[in-house]
Motif scaffolding. Structure first.
Motif, mmCIF file in Angstrom:
data_model
loop_
_atom_site.group_PDB
_atom_site.id
_atom_site.type_symbol
_atom_site.label_atom_id
_atom_site.label_comp_id
_atom_site.label_asym_id
_atom_site.label_seq_id
_atom_site.Cartn_x
_atom_site.Cartn_y
_atom_site.Cartn_z
ATOM 1 N N PHE A 1 0.811 -1.213 0.000
ATOM 2 C CA PHE A 1 0.000 0.000 0.000
ATOM 3 C C PHE A 1 0.847 1.266 0.000
ATOM 4 C CE2 PHE A 1 -3.179 -2.965 1.899
ATOM 5 C CZ PHE A 1 -4.072 -2.917 0.835
ATOM 6 N N ASN A 2 2.164 1.110 0.033
ATOM 7 C CA ASN A 2 3.093 2.234 0.012
ATOM 8 C C ASN A 2 2.748 3.258 1.109
ATOM 9 O OD1 ASN A 2 5.313 3.590 -0.857
ATOM 10 N ND2 ASN A 2 4.272 4.643 -2.533
ATOM 11 N N LEU A 3 2.614 2.740 2.330
ATOM 12 C CA LEU A 3 2.252 3.599 3.458
ATOM 13 C C LEU A 3 3.394 4.562 3.788
ATOM 14 C CD1 LEU A 3 0.612 1.051 5.928
ATOM 15 C CD2 LEU A 3 -0.539 2.679 4.445
ATOM 16 N N PRO A 4 3.065 5.798 4.106
ATOM 17 C CA PRO A 4 4.113 6.722 4.558
ATOM 18 C C PRO A 4 4.628 6.295 5.939
ATOM 19 C CG PRO A 4 1.969 7.781 4.612
ATOM 20 C CD PRO A 4 1.770 6.445 3.989
ATOM 21 N N LEU A 5 5.759 6.828 6.317
ATOM 22 C CA LEU A 5 6.387 6.443 7.575
ATOM 23 C C LEU A 5 5.477 6.685 8.765
ATOM 24 C CD1 LEU A 5 8.873 5.398 9.050
ATOM 25 C CD2 LEU A 5 9.713 7.744 9.132
ATOM 26 N N TRP A 6 4.792 7.836 8.820
ATOM 27 C CA TRP A 6 3.922 8.145 9.951
ATOM 28 C C TRP A 6 2.775 7.143 10.061
ATOM 29 C CZ3 TRP A 6 -1.195 9.025 9.343
ATOM 30 C CH2 TRP A 6 -1.645 9.353 8.060
ATOM 31 N N ALA A 7 2.256 6.672 8.926
ATOM 32 C CA ALA A 7 1.158 5.697 8.952
ATOM 33 C C ALA A 7 1.657 4.334 9.418
ATOM 34 C CB ALA A 7 0.510 5.594 7.581
ATOM 35 N N THR A 8 2.860 3.970 8.999
ATOM 36 C CA THR A 8 3.438 2.701 9.433
ATOM 37 C C THR A 8 3.693 2.710 10.934
ATOM 38 O OG1 THR A 8 4.493 2.476 7.273
ATOM 39 C CG2 THR A 8 5.337 1.092 9.039
ATOM 40 N N ILE A 9 4.236 3.790 11.441
ATOM 41 C CA ILE A 9 4.495 3.909 12.879
ATOM 42 C C ILE A 9 3.187 3.896 13.663
ATOM 43 C CG2 ILE A 9 5.355 5.475 14.672
ATOM 44 C CD1 ILE A 9 7.555 6.279 12.654
ATOM 45 N N THR A 10 2.178 4.597 13.168
ATOM 46 C CA THR A 10 0.876 4.622 13.841
ATOM 47 C C THR A 10 0.249 3.230 13.855
ATOM 48 O OG1 THR A 10 0.554 6.909 13.151
ATOM 49 C CG2 THR A 10 -1.402 5.700 13.844
ATOM 50 N N ALA A 11 0.346 2.511 12.732
ATOM 51 C CA ALA A 11 -0.205 1.160 12.667
ATOM 52 C C ALA A 11 0.527 0.224 13.624
ATOM 53 C CB ALA A 11 -0.130 0.636 11.238
ATOM 54 N N LEU A 12 1.844 0.324 13.687
ATOM 55 C CA LEU A 12 2.611 -0.509 14.627
ATOM 56 C C LEU A 12 2.245 -0.187 16.074
ATOM 57 C CD1 LEU A 12 6.164 -0.643 13.033
ATOM 58 C CD2 LEU A 12 4.596 -2.545 13.415
ATOM 59 N N LEU A 13 2.035 1.079 16.349
ATOM 60 C CA LEU A 13 1.638 1.484 17.693
ATOM 61 C C LEU A 13 0.261 0.920 18.043
ATOM 62 C CD1 LEU A 13 2.450 3.346 20.122
ATOM 63 C CD2 LEU A 13 1.045 5.082 19.032
ATOM 64 N N ALA A 14 -0.682 1.073 17.118
ATOM 65 C CA ALA A 14 -2.060 0.653 17.382
ATOM 66 C C ALA A 14 -2.234 -0.864 17.359
ATOM 67 C CB ALA A 14 -2.995 1.289 16.360
ATOM 68 N N LEU A 15 -1.526 -1.549 16.485
ATOM 69 C CA LEU A 15 -1.715 -2.992 16.325
ATOM 70 C C LEU A 15 -0.703 -3.830 17.098
ATOM 71 C CD1 LEU A 15 -2.406 -3.045 12.492
ATOM 72 C CD2 LEU A 15 -4.078 -3.137 14.351
ATOM 73 N N GLY A 16 0.372 -3.222 17.543
ATOM 74 C CA GLY A 16 1.403 -3.979 18.235
ATOM 75 C C GLY A 16 1.643 -3.526 19.650
#
Length: 95
Positions: free
Chosen positions: A52-67
């Motif tokens: 999905f070519n997520l930007p860095l901020w979205a990847t970090i937010t997803a890792l925070l929320a899901l991990g």
């Protein structure tokens, strides 16, 4: 969390006060299980993030929320149950 909660509830029902190691080894096992799950999910997560070519901020937010947040919640509740199984009133009564 399931392992430490189940053991703590059984110990509380029996009126048993475990030692520090006996109370917190299930918490360590919960942490090890969470680490294994995180490692197993890491590959698919990185594949999706790259797809999905997520930007860095979205990847970090997803890792925070899901991990991070779920792992911390499980470890906190596991530790609370371990502490609750070790608790004894000042009168010596189990609570």
């Amino acid at each position: 969390m399931i392992l430490s909660r189940t053991l703590a509830r059984a110990r509380i029902a029996r009126g048993e006060r475990p030692g520090w190691a006996a109370a917190y080894v299930p918490v360590a096992l919960d942490a090890a299980c969470l680490a294994v799950v995180f490692v197993l999910v890491w590959g698919p997560f990185t594949t999706l993030a790259e797809t999905f070519n997520l930007p860095l901020w979205a990847t970090i937010t997803a890792l925070l929320a899901l991990g991070f947040i779920p792992i911390q919640a499980v470890l906190i509740f596991s530790s609370l149950w371990a502490a609750k199984s070790r608790y004894r009133d000042e009168d010596g009564n189990k609570s």
